[in-house]
Design an enzyme around this catalytic site. Structure first.
Site, short mmCIF file in Angstrom:
data_model
loop_
_atom_site.label_atom_id
_atom_site.label_comp_id
_atom_site.label_asym_id
_atom_site.label_seq_id
_atom_site.Cartn_x
_atom_site.Cartn_y
_atom_site.Cartn_z
N SER A 104 2.17 10.82 3.93
CA SER A 104 1.09 10.15 3.22
C SER A 104 1.05 10.63 1.76
CB SER A 104 -0.24 10.42 3.94
OG SER A 104 -1.29 9.68 3.38
N ASP A 124 1.49 0.43 9.32
CA ASP A 124 0.82 1.39 8.43
C ASP A 124 0.61 0.75 7.06
OD1 ASP A 124 -0.04 3.51 6.91
OD2 ASP A 124 1.66 4.81 7.35
#
Length: 247
Positions: free
Chosen positions: A108, A165
């Protein structure tokens, strides 16, 4: 941490950084660790950066300005501001060491920071750099992506993302993934066309998706008729100046 027997992680391996907006809500906290290799990894270095953990980390992602990055090309201002806040600790650890390989790992926000670490290490030629990201957002422009790809080599860049995602889909143009015109490692079934923030989790999405597979196995897995994925990669390749266009 999962690297026992490979890298020597001790108390002072941890480094701190600042997250938040450009001028407001800045918070100092732990952002990762840097460790020397042991056993067959002697003279290697591991630099791992954490993902989004607190609310102000989203302000870092939202600061979509442009700044010159570690290697001189334009990058996301929010990611770069956080990277600069711990870059001195990284440089201090490197002083007096001559590593053969430097592994930059992150998930991330940590994937974006790992990309900037790779940019820094490769720009000063500190050693062979390998970059591993999971669910990383885009970090810089096409010039940044191309420059980093040339220095590190596509064979040393391992970008993993889950098709559901949403984080790897931001920020939008003119930001690009690294490698801009290269393959990535996709997890999940892209034919569903659904997005889920649950797919962004490291423990519940990326770790089970990777399991004990090799990078070769992940690259060669059958992704089915995932036309959306192919179109996305083609668009990024064309935008980066490669790939074919029918005239």
């Amino acid at each position: 941490l999962g690297c026992e027997g490979m890298f020597d992680v001790v108390d002072d391996s941890r480094f701190n950084g600042v997250s938040g907006g450009l001028y407001v809500c800045k918070v100092l906290g732990g952002f990762g660790y840097i460790a020397e290799g042991i056993g067959r990894h002697v003279r290697e270095i591991l630099v791992a950066t954490r993902g989004t953990a607190i609310a102000v980390d989203w302000l870092t992602k939202a600061n979509i300005g442009i700044q010159p990055g570690p290697g001189g090309e334009r990058v996301h201002a929010g990611f770069h501001e956080t990277w600069k806040s711990f870059s001195a600790e990284i440089a201090r650890f490197l002083r007096g060491r001559n590593p053969t390989v430097i592994h930059c790992v992150g998930h991330s926000l940590g994937g974006a920071l790992a990309t900037l670490n790779a940019d820094y290490f490769s720009s000063i030629r500190a050693g062979q750099v390998k970059l591993y990201t999971f669910g990383s957002p885009r970090v810089g422009g096409s010039a940044f992506a191309g420059s980093l790809e040339d220095r590190v080599g596509t064979q040393n860049i391992f970008r993993t993302f889950h098709c559901a995602d949403p984080v790897p889909m931001i920020p939008l143009f003119p930001f690009f993934h690294v490698p801009a015109a290269g393959a990535a490692y996709q997890l999940g079934n892209g034919a569903r066309g659904t997005f889920s923030f649950g797919a962004h989790g490291m423990a519940k999405s990326y770790v089970p998706g990777v399991l004990d597979q090799s990078w070769t196995a992940l690259r060669n897995r059958d992704l089915g008729n995932d036309g959306k994925m192919k179109v996305q990669l083609w668009l990024e390749q064309v935008s980066a100046g490669s790939g074919g266009i029918v005239k």
